[in-house]
Design a protein around this motif. Structure first.
Motif, PDB file in Angstrom:
ATOM      1  N   UNK A 191     -16.898   5.115 -19.659  1.00  0.00           N
ATOM      2  CA  UNK A 191     -17.018   5.870 -18.331  1.00  0.00           C
ATOM      3  C   UNK A 191     -15.272   5.837 -17.971  1.00  0.00           C
ATOM      4  N   UNK A 192     -15.073   6.869 -16.827  1.00  0.00           N
ATOM      5  CA  UNK A 192     -13.872   6.804 -16.421  1.00  0.00           C
ATOM      6  C   UNK A 192     -13.662   6.211 -15.005  1.00  0.00           C
ATOM      7  N   UNK A 193     -12.655   5.414 -14.853  1.00  0.00           N
ATOM      8  CA  UNK A 193     -12.150   4.597 -13.570  1.00  0.00           C
ATOM      9  C   UNK A 193     -10.954   5.106 -13.094  1.00  0.00           C
ATOM     10  N   UNK A 194     -10.822   5.227 -11.958  1.00  0.00           N
ATOM     11  CA  UNK A 194      -9.442   5.455 -11.432  1.00  0.00           C
ATOM     12  C   UNK A 194      -8.740   4.119 -10.985  1.00  0.00           C
ATOM     13  N   UNK A 195      -7.851   3.820 -11.712  1.00  0.00           N
ATOM     14  CA  UNK A 195      -7.182   2.481 -11.491  1.00  0.00           C
ATOM     15  C   UNK A 195      -5.743   2.829 -10.788  1.00  0.00           C
ATOM     16  N   UNK A 196      -5.392   2.257  -9.628  1.00  0.00           N
ATOM     17  CA  UNK A 196      -4.103   2.570  -8.809  1.00  0.00           C
ATOM     18  C   UNK A 196      -3.124   1.674  -8.752  1.00  0.00           C
ATOM     19  N   UNK A 197      -2.049   2.246  -8.723  1.00  0.00           N
ATOM     20  CA  UNK A 197      -0.849   1.170  -8.887  1.00  0.00           C
ATOM     21  C   UNK A 197      -0.657   0.175  -7.692  1.00  0.00           C
ATOM     22  N   UNK A 198      -0.413  -1.119  -7.970  1.00  0.00           N
ATOM     23  CA  UNK A 198      -0.703  -2.141  -7.235  1.00  0.00           C
ATOM     24  C   UNK A 198      -1.772  -3.079  -7.241  1.00  0.00           C
ATOM     25  N   UNK A 199      -2.856  -2.405  -8.108  1.00  0.00           N
ATOM     26  CA  UNK A 199      -3.951  -3.356  -8.230  1.00  0.00           C
ATOM     27  C   UNK A 199      -3.525  -4.639  -9.231  1.00  0.00           C
ATOM     28  N   UNK A 200      -3.962  -5.690  -8.659  1.00  0.00           N
ATOM     29  CA  UNK A 200      -3.560  -6.929  -9.504  1.00  0.00           C
ATOM     30  C   UNK A 200      -3.727  -6.968 -10.898  1.00  0.00           C
ATOM     31  N   UNK A 201      -2.972  -7.274 -11.926  1.00  0.00           N
ATOM     32  CA  UNK A 201      -3.400  -7.303 -13.195  1.00  0.00           C
ATOM     33  C   UNK A 201      -2.999  -6.141 -13.885  1.00  0.00           C
ATOM     34  N   UNK A 202      -2.661  -5.022 -13.202  1.00  0.00           N
ATOM     35  CA  UNK A 202      -2.311  -3.662 -13.870  1.00  0.00           C
ATOM     36  C   UNK A 202      -0.764  -3.483 -13.815  1.00  0.00           C
ATOM     37  N   UNK A 203      -0.229  -3.259 -15.235  1.00  0.00           N
ATOM     38  CA  UNK A 203       1.258  -2.979 -15.539  1.00  0.00           C
ATOM     39  C   UNK A 203       1.372  -1.968 -16.482  1.00  0.00           C
TER      40      UNK A 203
END
Length: 392
Positions: A191-203
């Protein structure tokens, strides 16, 4: 700053096949490249730095989602116009075209094609204006030509999804505001997910020490227990066919884009051959140099016709993935060979930053690999004509 005196080869009068709108779009992009991109690109490539000030200009010329309907912030242009925009930008630099390709075909396209109405309204206008910049997460450290083997996964935690994994070789990653990420659910469905800058754990650590696409920002996407809202799942399509549909659009843009790089190399070689004197006459008067130049313009013309016909098929909704694959492979291979031959015409001067050829050549070494390698595209054509898949 170096003046851009580029003149486009059109040996078969292909301009006569273009509509007035297509010509206007092409010429506006060409003028922007000459004014804003060409004078600075050599310095940024030498510094291995992405010229972020160009993002507003790319948005203004409609390079972000040009075929997205105006209702969602796009320009509502046809597929040939999109191709011509990519051609002109890549004539300036493959890395800058990569930024526009990713934004258009790998971020805006999946949101438009597979997203909810709420997702379209929220993201597409801001992506088209350049207020938001996106990236596309498919390739992984251990999964390149076999994206279906991805290890990135997400689980349903009731009120959100929990995403874990990593993506590699991601254009725009270091400064992207959002990432369209492809991951497997607990049943193994992609599946495709939209991950946004600032979400904890995303670098998004940046990739350094590249010899290619030096003016493009490349990085990784790292997901460590990232909580993704359920509203950020693309609901319209799942399975490997979803990201591959995005790659069709991107590969189509590449098939046009690399023609621009080839044109620039050819123009540079032709001009240099007419001015460089050896044995009392310009080297353009020698048979072997004419052979090189004649072969260059022939291959460019063939690639132009291939891309134009593919654009017609795209406009009619008839272009197959295999047809797009053929054009991507053929045209990138063509452009890389022309870059190498053009460098030889310039001799030692061809390796200097005073000319664009070596930069194009290095860039094209990446373009021939990304969005499907040269060999994989050969096997896609082979599978299409024989009915037998050789890469599984």
């Amino acid at each position: 700053m170096k003046k851009d005196n580029f003149e486009s080869p059109d040996y078969y009068n292909i301009d006569d096949l273009l509509t007035e709108e297509q010509l206007l779009v092409r010429d506006a992009t060409r003028q922007w490249v000459k004014r804003d991109l060409s004078p600075i690109i050599e310095d940024y490539a030498q510094k291995a730095e992405f010229p972020r000030q160009l993002l507003n200009g790319l948005a203004e010329i409609g390079a972000f989602g040009p075929y997205i309907p105006e209702d969602y912030g796009g320009a509502g242009l046809d597929q040939i116009s999109y191709g011509l925009i990519m051609q002109e930008i890549e004539r300036g630099d493959s890395g800058i075209r990569s930024t526009a390709s990713v934004q258009s075909s790998l971020v805006m396209y999946p949101i438009f094609a597979y997203g909810s109405e709420e997702q379209k309204r929220k993201f597409l206008p801001k992506l088209a204006s350049g207020e938001l910049i996106g990236c596309f997460g498919l390739t992984e450290p251990d999964h390149g030509s076999n994206p279906g083997g991805m290890d990135t996964k997400f689980s349903d935690e009731g009120d959100h999804y929990l995403l874990n994994g990593a993506k590699l070789w991601i254009s725009n990653a270091p400064f992207a505001d959002i990432a369209v990420v492809w991951a497997k659910n607990e049943e193994g469905r992609i599946h495709g997910l939209i991950v946004e800058r600032g979400m904890e754990g995303f670098s998004t650590p940046e990739t350094h020490n590249k010899w290619s696409l030096r003016a493009s920002a490349t990085g990784e996407l790292i997901f460590a227990d990232v909580k993704v809202p359920k509203g950020n799942l693309l609901p319209g399509k799942s399975g490997l066919g979803a990201p591959l549909g995005c790659l069709d659009s991107a590969r189509y843009g590449i098939a046009w884009g690399v023609i621009g790089a080839a044109m620039d190399c050819y123009h540079t070689a032709l001009k240099y051959a007419g001015e460089r004197m050896q044995f009392g006459k310009p080297i353009a008067s020698f048979q072997l140099q004419q052979k090189k130049l004649a072969e260059m313009v022939t291959e460019i013309t063939k690639a132009q016709l291939l891309a134009f016909r593919l654009g017609q098929l795209r406009n009619e909704g008839k272009a197959t993935s295999a047809q797009i694959s053929m054009a991507k492979r053929n045209n990138v291979d063509m452009a890389l060979k022309i870059a190498r031959e053009a460098r030889q015409v310039l001799g030692a001067m061809g390796i200097t930053g005073e000319y664009s050829i070596m930069r194009h050549m290095m860039n094209l070494e990446s373009v021939i690999t990304y969005e499907g390698t040269h060999d994989i595209h050969l096997l896609i054509t082979g599978a299409d004509i024989t009915g037998i898949q050789a890469f599984k």
